[in-house]
Design an enzyme around this catalytic site. Structure first.
Site: not given
Ligand code: PGA
Length: 251
Positions: A9, A11, A94, A96, A166, A172, A211
């Site tokens: 990903n 991003k 996701h 985000e 996730e 992150g 991570s």
């Protein structure tokens, strides 16, 4: 045994020149592996990266899609367009997107249906926040997000999902879930899948994300229900990403 899959990903990262180098190194690094590999890249680079991946064994993915089919939705990208430019996969829900774009479970389901109708495999993300984990709510939150998608799909469609657990607090941050923590949630997800699709649940890849890096991948993949990863930061480093792909292949 479940299929193995590692999805990158990227991003909101990339450039025409940087993508060329990164994709070339990943293509070479994973050429002899048996596991599935997919690169989920920003919309403007799909065509470029798709051509870089031509004749490779790597699939092309997007990071989002519109819940609408077509028409007057300025700035949106449809499932049919993703298919048209060669995508095989698309990340849906996701954290985000859920957080910064207010995507509800209903929107996630609508996007999953659009993706599948166009012949794309949705990589559906679920996961709890730190507060939810600390309150002992992890399983309820994760299975609730899963149920919201399952509830709107028939059995055949439920079998065509890839699920990614996730935990939001691990994304992150450099603080991956321990293999045992991730395995506990994956086992619950597998149980919910089995209740829905029967023994075929054992074949579906359950990805962990948050991570993942070259150092922790092997221990995560040693867990019985962790079949691969959705990799953010480490997917921008060819060497690290290839190591993760090698780890999932068990070599
Ligand atoms: P990370 O991101 O690997 O940088 O934690 C994972 C993801 O958000 O998919």
């Amino acid at each position: 045994m479940a299929r193995k899959l590692v999805a990158a990903n990227w991003k909101m990262n990339g450039s025409v020149s940087g993508n060329a180098e990164l994709a070339a190194r990943v293509v070479e690094g994973v050429a002899s592996l048996a596991s599935e590999v997919v690169l989920c890249v920003p919309f403007p680079y799909l065509v470029q990266v798709g051509s870089l991946l031509e004749h490779s064994r790597i699939g092309l993915g997007a990071q989002d899609l519109s819940e609408h089919e077509a028409g007057a939705y300025t700035g949106e990208v449809s499932a049919a367009m993703l298919k048209d430019v060669g995508c095989s996969h698309v990340v849906v829900g996701h954290s985000e997107r859920r957080k910064y774009h207010g995507e509800s479970d209903a929107v996630v389901l609508a996007k999953v249906r659009r993706a599948q109708a166009a012949g794309l495999v949705p990589i559906v993300c679920v996961g709890e926040s730190r507060e939810q984990r600390e309150a002992g709510d992890t399983e309820r939150v994760v299975l609730g997000q899963l149920e919201a998608v399952f509830g709107g799909l028939d059995d055949a469609a439920a079998r065509r999902l890839v699920l990614a657990y996730e935990p939001i607090w691990a994304i992150g941050t450099g603080l991956a879930a321990t293999p045992e923590m991730a395995q506990a949630v994956h086992a619950s997800i597998r149980g919910a899948l089995r209740a829905r699709v029967g023994d075929e649940a054992d074949d579906l890849p359950l990805l962990y994300g948050g991570s993942v890096n070259a150092d922790n991948a092997q221990a995560l993949f040693a867990m019985p229900d962790i079949d691969g990863a959705l990799v953010g930061g480490a997917s921008l480093d060819a060497e690290a990403f290839v190591s993760i792909c090698i780890a999932v292949s068990g070599r």
